[in-house]
Design a protein around this motif. Structure first.
Motif, short mmCIF file in Angstrom:
data_model
loop_
_atom_site.label_atom_id
_atom_site.label_comp_id
_atom_site.label_asym_id
_atom_site.label_seq_id
_atom_site.Cartn_x
_atom_site.Cartn_y
_atom_site.Cartn_z
N SER A 38 -3.91 -0.45 11.45
CA SER A 38 -3.49 -1.43 10.43
C SER A 38 -4.53 -1.53 9.32
CB SER A 38 -3.28 -2.81 11.08
OG SER A 38 -2.20 -2.77 11.97
N MET A 39 -5.79 -1.48 9.68
CA MET A 39 -6.85 -1.53 8.67
C MET A 39 -6.77 -0.31 7.75
SD MET A 39 -9.24 -3.40 7.48
CE MET A 39 -9.51 -4.55 8.80
N ALA A 40 -6.49 0.87 8.32
CA ALA A 40 -6.38 2.08 7.50
C ALA A 40 -5.24 1.97 6.50
CB ALA A 40 -6.19 3.30 8.40
N VAL A 41 -4.12 1.40 6.93
CA VAL A 41 -2.98 1.23 6.02
C VAL A 41 -3.35 0.27 4.89
CG1 VAL A 41 -0.62 0.32 5.83
CG2 VAL A 41 -1.23 1.78 7.76
N ARG A 42 -4.01 -0.84 5.23
CA ARG A 42 -4.42 -1.80 4.19
C ARG A 42 -5.41 -1.16 3.21
NH1 ARG A 42 -4.01 -5.86 8.53
NH2 ARG A 42 -6.03 -5.36 9.15
N LEU A 43 -6.39 -0.45 3.74
CA LEU A 43 -7.38 0.18 2.87
C LEU A 43 -6.75 1.25 1.97
CD1 LEU A 43 -10.41 0.48 5.31
CD2 LEU A 43 -10.17 -1.06 3.36
N ALA A 44 -5.84 2.02 2.52
CA ALA A 44 -5.15 3.04 1.72
C ALA A 44 -4.36 2.38 0.60
CB ALA A 44 -4.25 3.89 2.60
N SER A 45 -3.74 1.25 0.90
CA SER A 45 -2.99 0.52 -0.12
C SER A 45 -3.92 0.07 -1.24
CB SER A 45 -2.30 -0.69 0.50
OG SER A 45 -1.71 -1.49 -0.51
N LEU A 46 -5.07 -0.45 -0.87
CA LEU A 46 -6.05 -0.90 -1.87
C LEU A 46 -6.52 0.25 -2.76
CD1 LEU A 46 -8.15 -3.37 0.30
CD2 LEU A 46 -6.58 -3.95 -1.57
N CYS A 47 -6.48 1.46 -2.22
CA CYS A 47 -6.88 2.63 -2.99
C CYS A 47 -5.76 3.15 -3.89
CB CYS A 47 -7.33 3.75 -2.06
SG CYS A 47 -8.85 3.35 -1.17
N GLY A 48 -4.58 2.55 -3.75
CA GLY A 48 -3.46 2.92 -4.61
C GLY A 48 -2.68 4.14 -4.19
N VAL A 49 -2.84 4.57 -2.94
CA VAL A 49 -2.08 5.74 -2.49
C VAL A 49 -0.63 5.35 -2.22
CG1 VAL A 49 -4.15 6.78 -1.46
CG2 VAL A 49 -2.61 5.45 -0.03
N PRO A 50 0.28 6.31 -2.26
CA PRO A 50 1.68 6.01 -1.94
C PRO A 50 1.82 5.53 -0.48
CG PRO A 50 1.46 8.21 -2.89
CD PRO A 50 0.08 7.70 -2.64
N PHE A 51 2.89 4.80 -0.23
CA PHE A 51 3.12 4.22 1.09
C PHE A 51 3.08 5.27 2.19
CE2 PHE A 51 6.14 2.81 4.45
CZ PHE A 51 5.34 1.81 4.99
N GLU A 52 3.72 6.41 1.98
CA GLU A 52 3.76 7.43 3.04
C GLU A 52 2.36 7.95 3.36
OE1 GLU A 52 4.94 9.51 -0.83
OE2 GLU A 52 5.45 7.63 0.14
N SER A 53 1.49 7.99 2.36
CA SER A 53 0.10 8.40 2.61
C SER A 53 -0.65 7.32 3.38
CB SER A 53 -0.61 8.70 1.29
OG SER A 53 0.00 9.78 0.64
N ALA A 54 -0.34 6.07 3.07
CA ALA A 54 -0.96 4.96 3.82
C ALA A 54 -0.54 5.00 5.28
CB ALA A 54 -0.60 3.62 3.18
N VAL A 55 0.73 5.28 5.53
CA VAL A 55 1.22 5.40 6.91
C VAL A 55 0.54 6.57 7.61
CG1 VAL A 55 3.25 5.93 8.34
CG2 VAL A 55 3.42 4.24 6.50
N ALA A 56 0.40 7.68 6.90
CA ALA A 56 -0.30 8.84 7.48
C ALA A 56 -1.73 8.45 7.83
CB ALA A 56 -0.28 10.01 6.51
N SER A 57 -2.37 7.65 6.98
CA SER A 57 -3.74 7.18 7.28
C SER A 57 -3.76 6.38 8.57
CB SER A 57 -4.26 6.31 6.13
OG SER A 57 -4.36 7.04 4.95
#
Length: 185
Positions: A38-57
């Protein structure tokens, strides 16, 4: 398509009930606990990556220390007791046991799964208890089953093909990850 159809298992009252309990547990853990995925998804979002990349994270955090579901299932059901003993005595990380945040009990999000097993599948809960007892006796630590162990046991009860257990976590945590992604963006 129902969840049972998606997973390729028979849709029964028991399978639906067990899957719903596991879904609630994973959604609660994903939204309340400070876990790696969950933390990886939140951090990826803060970095502005697309949702699918956040899920991959989030998925890429799964492994030896976070959500080793397939490893836990192999350890619980396929590893001979003598090999389990060796791993415990060596002090290896036991997949499916221990939690960074809940050291004195199981994660409260998974207590309903524990009760379900106690009421309907005591033999599976007995396996978890026996491994926990071995960890205490041979390894000198009191560790409790974690989300990976409960997910592995659920997958085994439902007859989900080994190696596909991660779909349970993905399917159940994805709605929470989506909400976390949107709120962090």
């Amino acid at each position: 398509m129902t969840l049972c159809e998606w997973l390729g298992i028979e849709e029964t009252e028991e399978s639906e009930s067990l899957l719903e309990a596991l879904a609630v547990a994973h959604r609660t853990a994903a939204s309340v606990n400070q876990n790696a995925s969950s933390m990886a998804v939140r951090l990826a979002s803060l970095c502005g990556v697309p949702f699918e990349s956040a899920v991959a994270s989030g998925l890429l955090t799964f492994g030896a220390k976070h959500a080793p579901i397939a490893d836990a299932r192999r350890f619980i059901y396929q590893t001979p007791p003598s090999r389990q003993d060796e791993q415990i005595e060596r002090g290896d990380k036991i997949p499916g046991w221990g939690n960074s945040f809940f050291k004195d009990s199981i994660d409260p999000a998974f207590q309903e799964i524990e009760r379900y097993l106690q009421n309907y599948h005591p033999s599976h809960l007995g396996i978890l208890d026996a491994i926990g007892q071995k960890i205490l006796e041979r390894g000198g630590k009191k560790l409790y089953p974690n989300a990976a162990a409960f997910t592995a046991v659920t997958a085994d009860i439902l007859g989900i093909v080994p190696g596909v257990e991660v779909l349970l976590v993905l399917g159940f945590r994805l709605p929470v990850w989506a909400a976390q992604y949107v709120s962090a963006a």
